[in-house]
Write an enzyme that holds these catalytic residues in place. Structure first.
Site, short mmCIF file in Angstrom:
data_model
loop_
_atom_site.label_atom_id
_atom_site.label_comp_id
_atom_site.label_asym_id
_atom_site.label_seq_id
_atom_site.Cartn_x
_atom_site.Cartn_y
_atom_site.Cartn_z
N ASP A 339 0.89 -1.14 0.00
CA ASP A 339 0.00 0.00 0.00
C ASP A 339 0.94 1.21 0.00
OD1 ASP A 339 -2.35 1.57 0.66
OD2 ASP A 339 -1.48 1.73 2.65
N ASP A 531 -1.15 -0.44 6.09
CA ASP A 531 -1.31 0.15 7.42
C ASP A 531 -2.72 -0.09 7.93
OD1 ASP A 531 -2.68 1.76 5.74
OD2 ASP A 531 -1.80 3.63 6.43
N ASP A 535 -7.31 -0.87 3.91
CA ASP A 535 -6.80 -2.09 3.28
C ASP A 535 -6.84 -3.33 4.17
OD1 ASP A 535 -4.64 -1.51 4.90
OD2 ASP A 535 -3.42 -0.70 3.27
P1 ADP Z 1 -3.51 4.49 -0.07
O1 ADP Z 1 -3.97 3.35 -0.88
O2 ADP Z 1 -2.39 5.21 -0.72
O3 ADP Z 1 -3.18 4.11 1.33
P2 ADP Z 1 -6.22 5.36 0.54
O4 ADP Z 1 -6.91 4.24 -0.13
O5 ADP Z 1 -6.19 5.36 2.02
O6 ADP Z 1 -4.73 5.54 -0.02
O7 ADP Z 1 -6.89 6.72 0.09
C1 ADP Z 1 -7.00 7.01 -1.29
C2 ADP Z 1 -7.43 8.41 -1.55
O8 ADP Z 1 -8.75 8.60 -1.08
C3 ADP Z 1 -6.60 9.46 -0.86
O9 ADP Z 1 -5.46 9.79 -1.61
C4 ADP Z 1 -7.60 10.62 -0.78
O10 ADP Z 1 -7.64 11.30 -1.99
C5 ADP Z 1 -8.92 9.92 -0.57
N1 ADP Z 1 -9.26 9.84 0.85
C6 ADP Z 1 -9.30 8.72 1.61
N2 ADP Z 1 -9.65 8.98 2.85
C7 ADP Z 1 -9.80 10.32 2.94
C8 ADP Z 1 -10.15 11.24 3.99
N3 ADP Z 1 -10.36 10.83 5.23
N4 ADP Z 1 -10.21 12.55 3.67
C9 ADP Z 1 -9.98 12.97 2.45
N5 ADP Z 1 -9.66 12.17 1.44
C10 ADP Z 1 -9.56 10.87 1.65
MG MG Z 2 -3.09 3.36 3.31
#
Ligand code: ADP
Ligand code: MG
Length: 638
Positions: A339, A531, A535
């Protein structure tokens, strides 16, 4: 040595001295045609050291028979020694030394084994040493010690220098440096200040800290870790199950073979070759030797011990492995899927710009931070840090978090939508694309586009090295999956040298990507490292889930099979190396023990091995196998 071990040692010494003394006495007083002391006195005298050294084994063997679990090592030893005594009685040679020696060496082996197991236990209990006994609570200016289990969330506790932090919390006053070596294997102390989060199990070294607890004791890091460690040995690996099954079939099989060896050849000789009945004791003796040789203790003991040691060694490095089955899977990993946010990057965003806003910058950030007040996503923490003021949760209602997209909430009566362009499309809000590199958070207020906040994340120091190390250790493919925008994802991936990258994924897309990769890679195993924020399902779906423990969510620690206490991606290749070393030791021990056993069994059946050789072979193999197993603890320089 424990009391019990000392007692066994004393029994060994007494029995050995008596045995030697009796042997010498027999030489002078019992031999020849006119012995001064006759049978059955020798028999009675010899039974004293035999009883001293063997009574507990005889008792266990007897209990085993009563419980219908006949075939174990105790049974083998009991039958072999009683048989040897019977043969000596029949042959009237007055030599009962062998029976005593067999028990003696067997006990030496058992003692050695219990010391070795104790050693690796101690290593694990060094980890256990993180268990705090009390929490200090200030009452009327005085400190009172309370049971950590009874401290409520939000209580202010005081941690003095030299004390363990009992409960996870937030520092509200004081600075200090923390020793986290028991948790993370990191020996350099970490400096902490007011406002920092602090995890239980670390030791406060220099200053007095006032901490507001953010979790109950049962939910705190320390309790989670102890739970993991305590349960680790209950999850058995395939090798361990194999050995357990093997012993269940093997031990009865050798017992029946021994019985056959004692009956069939002499029967054949007597009937067809007209041999005299004196061939019987010889064959019975061979059968007994065969029994002693066949004792499977080296395998039964050393295999679980190797896994135990491997898990303990990894624990010392801040890598918690939830069971030996995972250690086994880890050694076969060929694909590692990451991730991005919080795993390869720090997940500590900095607000690098606020653009196109219709309200003041300050106001936009305030709405954003308030709307995010309940989220555990790293983005939320960064926004709150950038806003910098106390958050009044009463101003926020109707919070809805859409995984991988963003947040909808009502702040002071205003409907706030904040998230990526997927969310904006779905909510049909016309938004302006931003060309800055970074994660773009669009904000809409009451359905009107209000501007966006650009935040940028940085890679962890060790991420690039971690990928390189994985490649070096033979991992075939590294993949990064992220919910973040394509531009950000690709720039991070190329900087780190990841083979494949997929971006703008929803949590469910991550699952299907991992399923595709699982299909592609049938031979080796697939590890997912995350983390746990957005996921957790993937962590469970992968062959092995590795979670970041310090910053990761509780869900991640729950869902994962391996937890990295200090969030350092470099520990992934380390974990793989530890698992490979451990499995190598397991296979070494299996082959070594089986080869020596079978060679001795054949020698025994043919009459080339006597009982002395048999017991030496048995205890010797066990000692070597145990020493080898303990090597699995040493993982520092892998
Ligand atoms: P990664 O796979 O890199 O860990 P996430 O799946 O957690 O990323 O999140 C993907 C995207 O969704 C973030 O880059 C953001 O644009 C949006 N996002 C997720 N959670 C939030 C939140 N709490 N507030 C604002 N945007 C969010
Ligand atoms: Mg993440």
């Amino acid at each position: 040595m424990t009391k019990k071990q000392k007692k066994v040692l004393i029994r060994i010494i007494i029995a050995a001295v008596l045995m030697v003394a009796l042997r010498i006495a027999y030489h002078f007083l019992g031999g020849g045609d006119a012995p001064i002391i006759k049978e059955p006195f020798w028999f009675i005298l010899y039974m004293i050291p035999y009883g001293i050294i063997g009574y507990d084994i005889l008792k266990k063997a007897f209990k085993g028979i009563l419980n219908r679990q006949v075939f174990d090592e105790n049974f083998l030893m009991a039958v072999a020694t009683i048989g040897a005594i019977a043969v000596a009685l029949v042959q009237k040679n007055g030599d009962y030394t062998e029976a005593i020696a067999v028990m003696l060496f067997y006990q030496v082996g058992e003692l050695f084994q219990s010391i070795a197991v104790g050693k690796s236990r101690r290593n694990i209990s060094e980890l256990m040493d993180i268990r705090p006994d009390y929490a200090n609570i200030e009452v009327d200016g005085k400190l009172e010690q309370a049971d950590p289990d009874e401290v409520e969330i939000g209580t202010t506790i005081v941690v003095q220098p030299g004390e363990k932090v009992p409960i996870d919390g937030l520092i509200i006053e004081g600075t200090s440096s923390l020793n986290t070596v028991a948790l993370t294997g990191e020996s350099v102390p970490r400096d902490v200040f007011a406002g920092d989060e602090i995890i239980s199990g670390s030791i406060n070294m220099t200053g007095v800290l006032k901490v507001r607890t953010t979790k109950a004791f049962g939910e705190s890091t320390v309790s989670k870790i102890l739970e993991l460690v305590e349960n680790a040995s209950s999850r058995k690996s395939k090798s361990e199950e194999f050995i357990a099954k093997f012993a269940r079939i093997y031990t009865p099989a050798v017992c029946y073979s021994a019985l056959a060896l004692a009956i069939l050849p002499p029967l054949f000789q007597v009937i067809f070759l007209h041999a005299s009945a004196t061939v019987w004791p010889t064959w019975i003796y061979r059968a007994l030797t065969f029994l002693v040789i066949s004792c499977p203790c080296a395998l039964v003991i050393s295999i679980p011990l190797s896994f135990f040691a491997g898990i303990g060694g990894a624990g010392k490095e801040g890598i918690l492995i939830k069971g030996s089955n995972y250690l086994e899977t880890l050694s076969k990993v060929q694909t590692v899927v990451f991730d991005k946010t919080g795993t390869l990057t720090k997940g500590v965003f900095e607000v690098s710009g606020v653009h196109h806003n219709v309200v003041e910058n300050e106001k936009l950030l305030e709405y954003a931070a308030l709307a995010e007040c309940a989220s555990s996503h790293p983005i939320s923490k960064s926004l709150q840090a950038a806003y910098g003021k106390e958050i009044d949760r009463n101003r926020v209602t109707d919070i809805e978090e859409v995984s991988g997209e963003g947040i909808l909430a009502t702040v002071d009566g205003v409907r706030v939508i904040i998230g990526n362009d997927k969310l904006m499309h779905r909510e049909q809000i016309r938004h302006i694309n931003c060309h800055s590199i970074g994660t773009i958070l669009h904000v809409a207020l009451d359905g009107q586009y209000a501007g966006h906040v650009v935040i940028s994340d940085v890679e962890k120091e060790n991420s690039e090295k971690a990928i390189a190390e994985l490649k070096k250790s033979g991992v075939k493919k590294t993949v990064m999956l992220t919910g973040d925008a394509k531009a950000v994802a690709e720039s991070v991936a190329s900087k780190l040298g990841v083979d494949e990258v997929r971006s703008e994924l929803l949590p469910s897309d991550k699952v299907s990507e991992v399923e595709r990769l699982l299909d592609e890679n049938k031979g080796g195993k697939l590890a997912f490292v995350g983390d746990g924020i957005n996921d957790a399902p993937v962590l469970t779906r992968a062959d092995i889930g590795i979670a970041m423990g310090a910053m990761g969510s509780d869900a991640a620690i729950e869902a994962a099979d391996v937890v990295l206490m200090d969030d350092d991606p470099l520990k992934i290749s380390k974990a793989i190396k530890i698992s490979r070393k451990c499995l190598r030791i397991v296979y070494e021990n299996i082959t070594f023990a089986l080869v020596i056993k079978f060679a001795c069994l054949i020698l025994g059946a043919l009459g080339f091995a006597n009982m002395w050789l048999a017991i030496f072979a048995d205890v010797g193999v066990m000692v070597i196998a145990i020493l080898n197993a303990i090597r699995a603890l040493r993982v520092k320089n892998l």
